[in-house]
Design a protein around this motif. Structure first.
Motif, short mmCIF file in Angstrom:
data_model
loop_
_atom_site.label_atom_id
_atom_site.label_comp_id
_atom_site.label_asym_id
_atom_site.label_seq_id
_atom_site.Cartn_x
_atom_site.Cartn_y
_atom_site.Cartn_z
N THR A 389 1.00 -1.08 -0.04
CA THR A 389 -0.08 -0.20 -0.03
C THR A 389 0.74 1.42 -0.10
OG1 THR A 389 -1.96 0.79 1.07
CG2 THR A 389 -0.13 0.18 2.59
N ARG A 394 0.72 4.70 -4.94
CA ARG A 394 -0.68 4.65 -5.68
C ARG A 394 -0.77 5.80 -6.59
NH1 ARG A 394 -4.87 7.73 -5.20
NH2 ARG A 394 -4.05 8.91 -3.49
N ASP A 400 -7.49 7.82 -9.16
CA ASP A 400 -8.75 8.00 -8.64
C ASP A 400 -9.41 9.39 -9.11
OD1 ASP A 400 -8.55 5.75 -7.09
OD2 ASP A 400 -7.44 6.71 -5.71
N ASN A 411 -8.00 3.46 -15.18
CA ASN A 411 -7.39 2.51 -14.77
C ASN A 411 -7.53 1.08 -15.62
OD1 ASN A 411 -6.00 3.92 -12.61
ND2 ASN A 411 -7.90 3.66 -11.38
N CYS A 464 -5.01 -2.64 0.27
CA CYS A 464 -3.75 -3.37 -0.49
C CYS A 464 -4.15 -3.12 -1.94
CB CYS A 464 -3.93 -4.79 -0.06
SG CYS A 464 -2.68 -5.68 -0.93
N TYR A 465 -3.25 -2.83 -2.69
CA TYR A 465 -3.39 -2.11 -4.04
C TYR A 465 -2.92 -3.50 -4.86
CZ TYR A 465 -3.97 2.32 -2.47
OH TYR A 465 -4.48 3.56 -1.71
N LEU A 502 -1.16 -5.10 -9.87
CA LEU A 502 -2.20 -4.76 -9.27
C LEU A 502 -3.26 -5.40 -9.33
CD1 LEU A 502 -1.68 -1.25 -10.97
CD2 LEU A 502 -1.21 -1.66 -8.70
N PRO A 506 -8.73 -2.20 -5.32
CA PRO A 506 -8.18 -2.27 -4.30
C PRO A 506 -8.86 -3.04 -3.01
CG PRO A 506 -7.90 0.01 -5.08
CD PRO A 506 -8.94 -0.81 -5.90
#
Length: 536
Positions: A389, A394, A400, A411, A464-465, A502, A506
């Motif tokens: 993370t 990120r 986002d 994404n 967690c990504y 990834l 998430p």
């Protein structure tokens, strides 16, 4: 394809009133030839031409002017009138053939141009236009032959060198084609069409080092050619990837290799290295007292540069650079190496450990080039993974909201597997690092593909990504000298990068949960997939 303008040969002014004409005198009709090769041969008489007031010379000049003005019908009529008086007049034959080509009658054009060349074998323009006509018929061999004959007669004819380059490219003779384009540019550096043809050809070459040679030749001719500068840059970037420089400056990596070599080398040791690069590791071995060091490098430019670096540092008597792949190295008294080496050194690992054909290269080298029980540096290599993370990472891997707009959908348009180019980001691990795959380079001889399921226990709760992957090297196999590009270790200079896998979305994880991961490698690339998250 460049087809020159008419490139007409003017006919000389001639006195046509002489009472007696010698066989070796200029023909009074104005052809510019000796009488015995002109009107005497065809049966036409200068007196007849004079009596009618017809001048082949004037008719030809008028025809040429009309031809250049685009009045093809009138020019054609006048050329035919000239040929009625002088059936073997090469200019009229050639230019009447050119009109036939312009009208699409290629067969007639070829016949007329060849006839012109029968009467004037040194007629450069006829060779050029015959070559262009044959090329239009896809008769590339004869077209190239015509262009070569024109160049032999007039070596400084830039357009014909360029034309020949086009034909040779169509025949897949890429190197000869490139040479022809370069010759054309030497004669006419400002020809944008010639350079465009050369640039397109060089981009098709599978070997960037060959393309680089020609780009550099163009830059010798025209140093300010930006397109050539860009072409050379792209070719050189493929030959010598830019990660070479930070690799040479990565202190921790260099120290690990130096310490590992120092721990095993003696004054009786012979060392073989796969992947010369700058020659740094070979010079370490030589400086530490190795008896003989042999290194191989598959990229000629890098091998040549390394030889110069080694000479600059005065190790050329100890170190031998071979411009070959390791799989092509031969052992024997008259071969690349007189005997198998005591120590095998390699740094051809990618950031994912397995790239650059490392496993096949090490398998082959251990089987043929290393003595039984020889030392391998590094002795083992491991692919490590962990849950991650962190706001810094990120922002570099996903989006986002930005400036008040929801951009999350973007994404889905980028790969879920991403190399982390920056090594100064704050990557927070939500788990301990676990060993996904391990390779004992020193004690194992074969490394088959693997598939397994891994369980990663969450140590710290958070968003967690995905998974972050890095490498760990045990340089001598005793855990004393280690190298690891762990995500927690930030560095301003680094070669080997981490890689992120990834998740689709998430995941909020809690301490104690288990994340189940499917892991696989095919001997060249590892891959990791999220299978499920187990409840506590």
């Amino acid at each position: 394809m460049i087809v020159p303008a008419l490139l007409l040969q003017a006919m000389p002014e001639t006195n046509m009133t002489s009472n007696k004409v010698g066989r070796n005198d200029p023909c009074p009709c104005g052809s510019g030839k000796k009488y015995k090769y002109c009107c005497e041969q065809t049966g036409a008489t200068p007196a007849q031409n004079q009596a009618t007031g017809f001048s082949p010379q004037q008719a030809l000049q008028t025809a040429m002017a009309q031809h250049q003005a685009g009045n093809l019908a009138l020019a054609e009529t006048l050329y035919k009138q000239v040929l009625q008086a002088l059936p073997n007049q090469p200019d009229a034959l050639h230019l009447l053939g050119l009109i036939a080509k312009q009208k699409g009658d290629l067969k007639t054009a070829i016949q007329l141009m060849r006839k012109a060349l029968n009467f004037n074998p040194n007629y450069v323009e006829a060779y050029v236009n015959l070559g262009a006509t044959l090329q239009a018929q896809d008769n590339l061999n004869e077209a190239a032959d015509c262009y070569r004959k024109a160049i032999a007669l007039r070596p400084n004819y830039a357009e014909v060198h360029s034309n020949l380059g086009v034909v040779l490219k169509a025949q897949d003779n890429l190197h000869e084609s490139a040479q022809s384009f370069v010759c054309a540019l030497e004669l006419n550096p400002n020809s944008t069409e010639t350079f465009a043809n050369l640039d397109a050809l060089l981009k098709e070459m599978s070997a960037p080092d060959e393309a680089l040679v020609y780009y550099r030749k163009v830059l010798e001719i025209s140093p300010t050619n930006i397109a050539a500068q860009q072409g050379a840059y792209l070719a050189l970037s493929r030959i010598v990837p830019e990660w070479h420089v930070p690799m040479m400056n990565e202190k921790n990596r260099n120290q690990a290799y130096f310490d590992a070599i120092k721990a095993v080398v003696t004054d009786k040791s012979t060392v073989f290295e796969i992947g010369t690069g700058s020659g740094l590791l070979t010079m370490m071995a030589a400086k530490l007292g190795a008896k003989q060091v042999t290194t191989c490098e598959s990229i000629p430019l890098i091998a040549e540069t390394a030889q110069q670096i080694i000479k600059d540092n005065k190790f050329e008597k100890t170190i031998k650079v071979i411009a070959k792949k390791s799989i092509d190295i031969e052992i024997g008294a008259k071969e690349d190496m007189p005997e198998q080496a005591d120590i095998l050194v390699s740094e051809i690992f990618s950031s994912e450990l397995l790239g650059e054909y490392v496993l096949p290269s090490l398998e082959d080298a251990k089987r043929r080039l290393l003595k039984p029980n020889g030392k391998v540096i590094p002795a083992t290599g491991s692919i490590m993974i962990g849950l991650f993370t962190g706001d810094d990472i990120r922002k570099n891997l996903m989006v986002d909201d930005s400036f008040g707009f929801n951009l999350q959908r973007f994404n889905s348009a980028v790969s879920k597997k991403r190399m982390i180019a920056r090594n100064d980001l704050n990557i927070e691990l939500l788990s301990d690092g676990i060993e996904a795959f391990s390779f004992d380079f020193e004690n194992e001889n074969d490394f088959p593909a693997q598939t397994k399921t891994l369980e990663v226990t969450v140590k710290t709760a958070g968003i967690c990504y995905g998974l972050v992957q890095w490498m760990q090297l045990d340089m001598n196999g005793d855990k004393k000298i280690m190298f690891e590009n762990h995500p927690s270790q930030t560095s301003k200079v680094s070669n080997w990068q981490q890689c992120a896998y990834l998740f689709d979305m998430p995941i909020n994880v809690k301490a104690g949960q288990v994340v189940v991961v499917n892991a696989a490698h095919n001997r060249a690339v590892p891959w990791f997939y999220l299978k499920e998250v187990l409840a506590k």
